[in-house]
Write a protein that holds these residues in place. Structure first.
Motif, PDB file in Angstrom:
ATOM      1  N   TYR A 103      58.009  49.904  40.393  1.00  0.00           N
ATOM      2  CA  TYR A 103      57.655  51.170  40.813  1.00  0.00           C
ATOM      3  C   TYR A 103      57.009  50.827  42.003  1.00  0.00           C
ATOM      4  O   TYR A 103      56.538  49.817  42.268  1.00  0.00           O
ATOM      5  CB  TYR A 103      56.341  51.584  39.828  1.00  0.00           C
ATOM      6  N   ASP A 104      56.984  51.796  42.944  1.00  0.00           N
ATOM      7  CA  ASP A 104      56.478  51.718  44.131  1.00  0.00           C
ATOM      8  C   ASP A 104      55.154  52.407  44.191  1.00  0.00           C
ATOM      9  O   ASP A 104      54.946  53.240  43.348  1.00  0.00           O
ATOM     10  CB  ASP A 104      57.323  52.355  45.190  1.00  0.00           C
ATOM     11  N   TYR A 105      54.266  51.864  44.986  1.00  0.00           N
ATOM     12  CA  TYR A 105      52.875  52.462  45.093  1.00  0.00           C
ATOM     13  C   TYR A 105      52.270  52.465  46.381  1.00  0.00           C
ATOM     14  O   TYR A 105      52.516  51.713  47.204  1.00  0.00           O
ATOM     15  CB  TYR A 105      51.868  51.491  44.268  1.00  0.00           C
ATOM     16  N   ILE A 106      51.777  53.752  46.944  1.00  0.00           N
ATOM     17  CA  ILE A 106      51.173  53.895  48.417  1.00  0.00           C
ATOM     18  C   ILE A 106      49.892  54.370  48.134  1.00  0.00           C
ATOM     19  O   ILE A 106      49.530  55.391  47.145  1.00  0.00           O
ATOM     20  CB  ILE A 106      52.214  54.797  48.970  1.00  0.00           C
ATOM     21  N   SER A 107      48.811  53.788  48.694  1.00  0.00           N
ATOM     22  CA  SER A 107      47.620  54.521  48.598  1.00  0.00           C
ATOM     23  C   SER A 107      47.001  54.004  49.881  1.00  0.00           C
ATOM     24  O   SER A 107      46.765  52.853  50.508  1.00  0.00           O
ATOM     25  CB  SER A 107      46.853  54.063  47.439  1.00  0.00           C
ATOM     26  N   PRO A 108      46.235  55.011  50.933  1.00  0.00           N
ATOM     27  CA  PRO A 108      46.337  56.537  50.442  1.00  0.00           C
ATOM     28  C   PRO A 108      47.704  57.220  50.738  1.00  0.00           C
ATOM     29  O   PRO A 108      48.367  56.684  51.521  1.00  0.00           O
ATOM     30  CB  PRO A 108      45.385  57.212  51.329  1.00  0.00           C
ATOM     31  N   ASN A 135      35.672  50.918  40.478  1.00  0.00           N
ATOM     32  CA  ASN A 135      35.538  50.072  41.827  1.00  0.00           C
ATOM     33  C   ASN A 135      35.097  51.197  43.040  1.00  0.00           C
ATOM     34  O   ASN A 135      34.896  50.786  44.050  1.00  0.00           O
ATOM     35  CB  ASN A 135      36.940  49.567  42.168  1.00  0.00           C
ATOM     36  N   GLY A 136      34.845  52.405  42.774  1.00  0.00           N
ATOM     37  CA  GLY A 136      34.548  53.424  43.599  1.00  0.00           C
ATOM     38  C   GLY A 136      35.973  53.442  44.768  1.00  0.00           C
ATOM     39  O   GLY A 136      35.662  54.080  45.840  1.00  0.00           O
ATOM     40  N   ARG A 137      36.983  53.018  44.511  1.00  0.00           N
ATOM     41  CA  ARG A 137      38.253  53.239  45.484  1.00  0.00           C
ATOM     42  C   ARG A 137      39.461  53.043  44.717  1.00  0.00           C
ATOM     43  O   ARG A 137      39.477  52.588  43.437  1.00  0.00           O
ATOM     44  CB  ARG A 137      38.201  52.244  46.681  1.00  0.00           C
ATOM     45  N   TYR A 138      40.792  53.481  45.215  1.00  0.00           N
ATOM     46  CA  TYR A 138      41.688  53.072  44.483  1.00  0.00           C
ATOM     47  C   TYR A 138      42.293  51.728  45.055  1.00  0.00           C
ATOM     48  O   TYR A 138      42.143  51.408  46.290  1.00  0.00           O
ATOM     49  CB  TYR A 138      42.994  54.097  44.965  1.00  0.00           C
ATOM     50  N   PRO A 139      43.268  51.147  44.497  1.00  0.00           N
ATOM     51  CA  PRO A 139      43.781  49.904  45.164  1.00  0.00           C
ATOM     52  C   PRO A 139      44.342  50.332  46.349  1.00  0.00           C
ATOM     53  O   PRO A 139      45.175  51.308  46.621  1.00  0.00           O
ATOM     54  CB  PRO A 139      44.824  49.293  44.053  1.00  0.00           C
ATOM     55  N   ARG A 140      44.456  49.319  47.326  1.00  0.00           N
ATOM     56  CA  ARG A 140      45.371  49.502  48.685  1.00  0.00           C
ATOM     57  C   ARG A 140      46.814  49.306  48.248  1.00  0.00           C
ATOM     58  O   ARG A 140      47.241  48.875  47.197  1.00  0.00           O
ATOM     59  CB  ARG A 140      44.822  48.594  49.612  1.00  0.00           C
ATOM     60  N   THR A 141      47.727  49.778  49.209  1.00  0.00           N
ATOM     61  CA  THR A 141      49.162  49.774  48.989  1.00  0.00           C
ATOM     62  C   THR A 141      49.649  48.318  48.822  1.00  0.00           C
ATOM     63  O   THR A 141      50.091  47.882  48.094  1.00  0.00           O
ATOM     64  CB  THR A 141      49.652  50.282  50.284  1.00  0.00           C
ATOM     65  N   ASP A 142      48.672  47.407  49.601  1.00  0.00           N
ATOM     66  CA  ASP A 142      49.159  45.789  49.805  1.00  0.00           C
ATOM     67  C   ASP A 142      48.771  45.175  48.395  1.00  0.00           C
ATOM     68  O   ASP A 142      49.033  44.408  47.964  1.00  0.00           O
ATOM     69  CB  ASP A 142      48.457  45.184  50.850  1.00  0.00           C
ATOM     70  N   GLU A 143      47.709  45.755  47.691  1.00  0.00           N
ATOM     71  CA  GLU A 143      47.280  45.250  46.431  1.00  0.00           C
ATOM     72  C   GLU A 143      48.097  45.682  45.468  1.00  0.00           C
ATOM     73  O   GLU A 143      48.306  44.832  44.342  1.00  0.00           O
ATOM     74  CB  GLU A 143      46.002  45.852  46.019  1.00  0.00           C
ATOM     75  N   GLY A 144      48.752  46.868  45.599  1.00  0.00           N
ATOM     76  CA  GLY A 144      49.862  47.403  44.709  1.00  0.00           C
ATOM     77  C   GLY A 144      49.336  47.513  43.189  1.00  0.00           C
ATOM     78  O   GLY A 144      48.136  47.528  42.870  1.00  0.00           O
ATOM     79  N   LEU A 145      50.148  47.945  42.305  1.00  0.00           N
ATOM     80  CA  LEU A 145      49.830  47.964  40.821  1.00  0.00           C
ATOM     81  C   LEU A 145      49.312  46.777  40.144  1.00  0.00           C
ATOM     82  O   LEU A 145      48.823  46.890  39.069  1.00  0.00           O
ATOM     83  CB  LEU A 145      51.174  48.630  40.355  1.00  0.00           C
ATOM     84  N   GLN A 146      49.693  45.708  40.712  1.00  0.00           N
ATOM     85  CA  GLN A 146      49.634  44.426  39.771  1.00  0.00           C
ATOM     86  C   GLN A 146      48.033  44.382  39.580  1.00  0.00           C
ATOM     87  O   GLN A 146      47.761  43.774  38.539  1.00  0.00           O
ATOM     88  CB  GLN A 146      49.663  43.304  40.864  1.00  0.00           C
ATOM     89  N   VAL A 147      47.006  44.864  40.375  1.00  0.00           N
ATOM     90  CA  VAL A 147      45.421  44.895  40.200  1.00  0.00           C
ATOM     91  C   VAL A 147      45.340  45.675  38.659  1.00  0.00           C
ATOM     92  O   VAL A 147      44.148  45.285  38.178  1.00  0.00           O
ATOM     93  CB  VAL A 147      44.704  45.432  41.197  1.00  0.00           C
ATOM     94  N   LEU A 148      46.071  46.389  38.415  1.00  0.00           N
ATOM     95  CA  LEU A 148      45.837  47.374  37.231  1.00  0.00           C
ATOM     96  C   LEU A 148      45.962  46.388  35.806  1.00  0.00           C
ATOM     97  O   LEU A 148      45.409  46.591  34.795  1.00  0.00           O
ATOM     98  CB  LEU A 148      46.740  48.510  36.942  1.00  0.00           C
ATOM     99  N   PHE A 149      46.774  45.336  35.972  1.00  0.00           N
ATOM    100  CA  PHE A 149      47.087  44.501  34.889  1.00  0.00           C
ATOM    101  C   PHE A 149      46.219  43.461  34.512  1.00  0.00           C
ATOM    102  O   PHE A 149      46.657  42.741  33.609  1.00  0.00           O
ATOM    103  CB  PHE A 149      48.522  43.913  34.921  1.00  0.00           C
ATOM    104  N   GLY A 150      45.240  43.446  35.222  1.00  0.00           N
ATOM    105  CA  GLY A 150      43.974  42.138  35.062  1.00  0.00           C
ATOM    106  C   GLY A 150      44.880  40.745  35.715  1.00  0.00           C
ATOM    107  O   GLY A 150      45.757  40.433  35.903  1.00  0.00           O
ATOM    108  N   THR A 151      43.563  39.826  35.482  1.00  0.00           N
ATOM    109  CA  THR A 151      44.114  38.430  35.664  1.00  0.00           C
ATOM    110  C   THR A 151      43.856  37.772  34.566  1.00  0.00           C
ATOM    111  O   THR A 151      43.070  38.099  33.532  1.00  0.00           O
ATOM    112  CB  THR A 151      43.331  38.186  36.969  1.00  0.00           C
ATOM    113  N   ASP A 152      43.770  36.187  34.707  1.00  0.00           N
ATOM    114  CA  ASP A 152      43.085  35.407  33.678  1.00  0.00           C
ATOM    115  C   ASP A 152      41.539  35.634  33.547  1.00  0.00           C
ATOM    116  O   ASP A 152      40.976  35.475  32.346  1.00  0.00           O
ATOM    117  CB  ASP A 152      43.033  33.923  34.100  1.00  0.00           C
ATOM    118  N   ASP A 153      40.722  36.216  34.536  1.00  0.00           N
ATOM    119  CA  ASP A 153      39.375  36.521  34.396  1.00  0.00           C
ATOM    120  C   ASP A 153      39.107  38.094  33.815  1.00  0.00           C
ATOM    121  O   ASP A 153      38.016  38.019  33.562  1.00  0.00           O
ATOM    122  CB  ASP A 153      38.677  36.297  35.801  1.00  0.00           C
ATOM    123  N   SER A 154      40.029  38.827  33.909  1.00  0.00           N
ATOM    124  CA  SER A 154      39.695  40.336  33.628  1.00  0.00           C
ATOM    125  C   SER A 154      40.752  40.923  32.809  1.00  0.00           C
ATOM    126  O   SER A 154      41.875  40.479  33.067  1.00  0.00           O
ATOM    127  CB  SER A 154      39.504  41.117  34.709  1.00  0.00           C
TER     128      SER A 154
END
Length: 160
Positions: free
Chosen positions: A117-122, A80-99
């Motif tokens: 787990y807590d996630y901060i980016s940047p 994606n050319g970027r890390y997930p934002r803090t508000d997106e959190g780690l959930q984006v790593l686990f996929g959805t129904d589409d990915s």
């Protein structure tokens, strides 16, 4: 009369021998209590040893999971050319129904102490920071309550 006294003495002697023989085959209350105390001490020693082993195992598992999450974040960045934002959190790593996501179908996990787990980016000194707050689930602490972060992985790598 002598024979009657002898037979009485024989009966008493046999009874005493039976009584003495019976006492030799059993355990006294003091012996049983000593065994119970020794077993209690051994159980205590084993429990303390196992607790230490379990604490170390949980910390090692947290480090392993932080490493897996960090690798998934790097894969996300590559795609994606970027890390997930803090508000997106780690959930984006686990996929959805589409990915499928970046965690090989694993469901979002909790740390070894069943906290999120807590996630901060940047983060302050890096692109991201994944945090496990230890046994107490709160920031800070020592021993089993000590925080473990993705930065600990880079420190561990540099010490090898």
């Amino acid at each position: 009369m002598h024979s009657k006294q002898t037979s009485t003495q024989a009966i008493v002697s046999n009874f005493c021998n039976l009584h003495r023989h019976h006492r030799r085959n059993g355990f006294t209350l003091a012996e049983l209590m000593a065994v119970i105390v020794i077993l209690g001490l051994l159980a205590t020693i084993m429990t303390v040893g196992i607790r230490g082993y379990m604490a170390k195992s949980r910390r090692n598992l947290a480090l392993l999971e932080l490493s897996t999450l960090s690798q998934a974040l790097e894969s996300y960045h590559t795609e994606n050319g970027r890390y997930p934002r803090t508000d997106e959190g780690l959930q984006v790593l686990f996929g959805t129904d589409d990915s499928d996501g970046f965690m090989d179908g694993k469901a979002p996990g909790k740390d070894p102490w069943r906290n999120d787990y807590d996630y901060i980016s940047p983060a302050e000194d890096s692109d991201f920071l994944v945090i496990c707050y230890g046994a107490d689930g709160r920031e800070g602490g020592t021993g089993t309550d000590e925080d473990i972060t993705s930065e600990d992985l880079t420190r561990a790598d540099s010490n090898e």
